[in-house]
Motif scaffolding. Structure first.
Motif, PDB file in Angstrom:
ATOM      1  N   PRO A  73     -26.968  -5.742  -6.839  1.00  0.00           N
ATOM      2  CA  PRO A  73     -26.177  -5.189  -5.734  1.00  0.00           C
ATOM      3  C   PRO A  73     -25.294  -6.257  -5.093  1.00  0.00           C
ATOM      4  N   ASP A  74     -24.178  -5.794  -4.533  1.00  0.00           N
ATOM      5  CA  ASP A  74     -23.221  -6.641  -3.822  1.00  0.00           C
ATOM      6  C   ASP A  74     -22.469  -7.600  -4.749  1.00  0.00           C
ATOM      7  N   GLN A  75     -22.305  -7.199  -6.014  1.00  0.00           N
ATOM      8  CA  GLN A  75     -21.550  -7.989  -6.987  1.00  0.00           C
ATOM      9  C   GLN A  75     -20.555  -7.087  -7.717  1.00  0.00           C
ATOM     10  N   PHE A  76     -19.371  -7.650  -8.021  1.00  0.00           N
ATOM     11  CA  PHE A  76     -18.399  -6.975  -8.863  1.00  0.00           C
ATOM     12  C   PHE A  76     -18.673  -7.330 -10.321  1.00  0.00           C
ATOM     13  N   TYR A  77     -18.476  -6.353 -11.219  1.00  0.00           N
ATOM     14  CA  TYR A  77     -18.662  -6.580 -12.649  1.00  0.00           C
ATOM     15  C   TYR A  77     -17.545  -5.927 -13.452  1.00  0.00           C
ATOM     16  N   HIS A  78     -17.136  -6.601 -14.501  1.00  0.00           N
ATOM     17  CA  HIS A  78     -16.318  -6.006 -15.545  1.00  0.00           C
ATOM     18  C   HIS A  78     -17.304  -5.588 -16.629  1.00  0.00           C
ATOM     19  N   ILE A  79     -17.378  -4.292 -16.873  1.00  0.00           N
ATOM     20  CA  ILE A  79     -18.318  -3.741 -17.851  1.00  0.00           C
ATOM     21  C   ILE A  79     -17.523  -3.109 -18.984  1.00  0.00           C
ATOM     22  N   TYR A  80     -17.931  -3.377 -20.207  1.00  0.00           N
ATOM     23  CA  TYR A  80     -17.223  -2.786 -21.330  1.00  0.00           C
ATOM     24  C   TYR A  80     -18.126  -2.674 -22.542  1.00  0.00           C
ATOM     25  N   ASN A  81     -17.720  -1.789 -23.443  1.00  0.00           N
ATOM     26  CA  ASN A  81     -18.447  -1.620 -24.699  1.00  0.00           C
ATOM     27  C   ASN A  81     -17.558  -0.850 -25.662  1.00  0.00           C
ATOM     28  N   ARG A  82     -18.000  -0.761 -26.904  1.00  0.00           N
ATOM     29  CA  ARG A  82     -17.253  -0.009 -27.902  1.00  0.00           C
ATOM     30  C   ARG A  82     -18.213   0.774 -28.781  1.00  0.00           C
ATOM     31  N   GLY A  83     -17.629   1.626 -29.634  1.00  0.00           N
ATOM     32  CA  GLY A  83     -18.441   2.397 -30.558  1.00  0.00           C
ATOM     33  C   GLY A  83     -19.067   1.496 -31.609  1.00  0.00           C
ATOM     34  N   ILE A  84     -20.235   1.865 -32.056  1.00  0.00           N
ATOM     35  CA  ILE A  84     -20.919   1.071 -33.076  1.00  0.00           C
ATOM     36  C   ILE A  84     -20.028   1.012 -34.321  1.00  0.00           C
ATOM     37  N   ASN A  85     -19.880  -0.173 -34.885  1.00  0.00           N
ATOM     38  CA  ASN A  85     -18.966  -0.405 -36.010  1.00  0.00           C
ATOM     39  C   ASN A  85     -17.543   0.040 -35.672  1.00  0.00           C
ATOM     40  N   SER A  86     -17.212  -0.031 -34.375  1.00  0.00           N
ATOM     41  CA  SER A  86     -15.893   0.364 -33.868  1.00  0.00           C
ATOM     42  C   SER A  86     -15.566   1.846 -34.123  1.00  0.00           C
ATOM     43  N   CYS A  87     -16.607   2.679 -34.241  1.00  0.00           N
ATOM     44  CA  CYS A  87     -16.378   4.109 -34.461  1.00  0.00           C
ATOM     45  C   CYS A  87     -15.791   4.753 -33.199  1.00  0.00           C
ATOM     46  N   SER A  88     -15.233   5.932 -33.358  1.00  0.00           N
ATOM     47  CA  SER A  88     -14.631   6.644 -32.233  1.00  0.00           C
ATOM     48  C   SER A  88     -15.690   7.070 -31.222  1.00  0.00           C
ATOM     49  N   LEU A  89     -15.363   6.877 -29.950  1.00  0.00           N
ATOM     50  CA  LEU A  89     -16.198   7.385 -28.857  1.00  0.00           C
ATOM     51  C   LEU A  89     -15.616   8.680 -28.304  1.00  0.00           C
ATOM     52  N   PHE A  90     -14.302   8.818 -28.426  1.00  0.00           N
ATOM     53  CA  PHE A  90     -13.589   9.962 -27.865  1.00  0.00           C
ATOM     54  C   PHE A  90     -12.615  10.494 -28.909  1.00  0.00           C
ATOM     55  N   LYS A  91     -12.770  11.755 -29.275  1.00  0.00           N
ATOM     56  CA  LYS A  91     -11.913  12.344 -30.310  1.00  0.00           C
ATOM     57  C   LYS A  91     -10.956  13.385 -29.753  1.00  0.00           C
ATOM     58  N   GLU A  92     -11.267  13.939 -28.596  1.00  0.00           N
ATOM     59  CA  GLU A  92     -10.431  14.989 -28.014  1.00  0.00           C
ATOM     60  C   GLU A  92     -10.593  14.957 -26.493  1.00  0.00           C
ATOM     61  N   ALA A  93      -9.717  15.663 -25.809  1.00  0.00           N
ATOM     62  CA  ALA A  93      -9.697  15.618 -24.340  1.00  0.00           C
ATOM     63  C   ALA A  93     -11.055  15.968 -23.743  1.00  0.00           C
ATOM     64  N   GLY A  94     -11.751  16.932 -24.318  1.00  0.00           N
ATOM     65  CA  GLY A  94     -13.059  17.329 -23.791  1.00  0.00           C
ATOM     66  C   GLY A  94     -14.070  16.203 -23.784  1.00  0.00           C
ATOM     67  N   ASN A  95     -13.959  15.290 -24.752  1.00  0.00           N
ATOM     68  CA  ASN A  95     -14.870  14.137 -24.791  1.00  0.00           C
ATOM     69  C   ASN A  95     -14.649  13.228 -23.594  1.00  0.00           C
ATOM     70  N   TYR A  96     -13.377  12.919 -23.306  1.00  0.00           N
ATOM     71  CA  TYR A  96     -13.052  12.064 -22.161  1.00  0.00           C
ATOM     72  C   TYR A  96     -13.536  12.710 -20.866  1.00  0.00           C
ATOM     73  N   GLU A  97     -13.270  14.007 -20.730  1.00  0.00           N
ATOM     74  CA  GLU A  97     -13.654  14.732 -19.516  1.00  0.00           C
ATOM     75  C   GLU A  97     -15.164  14.747 -19.336  1.00  0.00           C
ATOM     76  N   HIS A  98     -15.898  14.965 -20.446  1.00  0.00           N
ATOM     77  CA  HIS A  98     -17.359  15.002 -20.353  1.00  0.00           C
ATOM     78  C   HIS A  98     -17.915  13.629 -19.980  1.00  0.00           C
ATOM     79  N   PHE A  99     -17.367  12.567 -20.567  1.00  0.00           N
ATOM     80  CA  PHE A  99     -17.816  11.218 -20.223  1.00  0.00           C
ATOM     81  C   PHE A  99     -17.615  10.962 -18.733  1.00  0.00           C
ATOM     82  N   LEU A 100     -16.469  11.348 -18.204  1.00  0.00           N
ATOM     83  CA  LEU A 100     -16.187  11.121 -16.779  1.00  0.00           C
ATOM     84  C   LEU A 100     -17.114  11.928 -15.882  1.00  0.00           C
ATOM     85  N   ARG A 101     -17.467  13.146 -16.284  1.00  0.00           N
ATOM     86  CA  ARG A 101     -18.437  13.939 -15.507  1.00  0.00           C
ATOM     87  C   ARG A 101     -19.801  13.255 -15.486  1.00  0.00           C
ATOM     88  N   LEU A 102     -20.231  12.789 -16.659  1.00  0.00           N
ATOM     89  CA  LEU A 102     -21.518  12.085 -16.740  1.00  0.00           C
ATOM     90  C   LEU A 102     -21.471  10.765 -15.970  1.00  0.00           C
TER      91      LEU A 102
END
Length: 198
Positions: free
Chosen positions: A10-39
């Motif tokens: 707590p009380d710290q700023f962080y740059h957080i990042y990650n990628r798909g395993i073996n650089s695979c796609s995490l988001f293929k269509e608009a619904g994927n982005y929207e669902h990730f943001l809801r979660l």
């Protein structure tokens, strides 16, 4: 370098990042982005304030400030860290489960434990915001951050109500005009990556 073992405190700023395993796609269509943001809102809002974000096809970047979860203020630091990390784990597990079901796949979706770096200066905060918003430009998705729909740039220049800590971001750039000016300038992303030690 970013370290997945750095505790989220707590009380710290962080740059957080990650990628798909073996650089695979995490988001293929608009619904994927929207669902990730809801979660993201469901799992991360209780433990962090968000200042910038971008979702790319196979990776993401977040700029967050970790807060003390309500009702958990009396926990010891180690236990509190576990609880905060668990929220991020819940986000990635929930998204992986939905993604795998949607695309009839199995197994891990994200590469190992997510990366995180502590941000300890105003200049560093500004550079991370510029880096995050210019990620789609760097990867040739667009010519300017305003053209990319899956980042916090459009929210930053909007007047609509948001959970994004827009006022603080504008304060780091002094005002919105300077924020836009800095985003209009051509960035040397490789140089920024070296400066950020990514």
């Amino acid at each position: 370098m970013a370290n997945p073992q750095i505790p989220l405190e707590p009380d710290q700023f962080y740059h957080i990042y990650n990628r798909g395993i073996n650089s695979c796609s995490l988001f293929k269509e608009a619904g994927n982005y929207e669902h990730f943001l809801r979660l993201y809102d469901k799992y991360i809002s209780p433990v962090a304030k968000t200042f910038a974000w971008v979702l790319m096809g196979n990776h993401f970047h977040l700029l967050v400030y970790i807060t003390k979860p309500e009702g958990l203020e009396d926990l010891r630091p180690l236990e509190l860290n576990k609880r905060i990390n668990q929220q991020f784990s819940n986000l990635f597990n929930a998204y992986t489960k939905a993604f795998n079901k949607r695309y009839n796949r199995t197994g891990s979706l994200f590469e190992h434990s997510f990366r995180r770096k502590i941000i300890d200066s105003k200049d560093y905060l500004r550079q991370v915001v510029l880096y995050i918003h210019n990620n789609p430009v760097h990867h040739n998705f667009c010519d300017h951050p305003i053209e990319y729909p899956w980042s916090s740039y459009l929210t930053c220049i909007s007047v609509q109500t948001t959970k994004l800590n827009r006022d603080a971001v504008m304060g780091w750039f002094d005002h919105q005009a300077n924020f836009k000016l800095r985003h209009n300038q051509k960035l040397d992303i490789e140089k920024i990556e070296q400066w950020l030690d990514l």
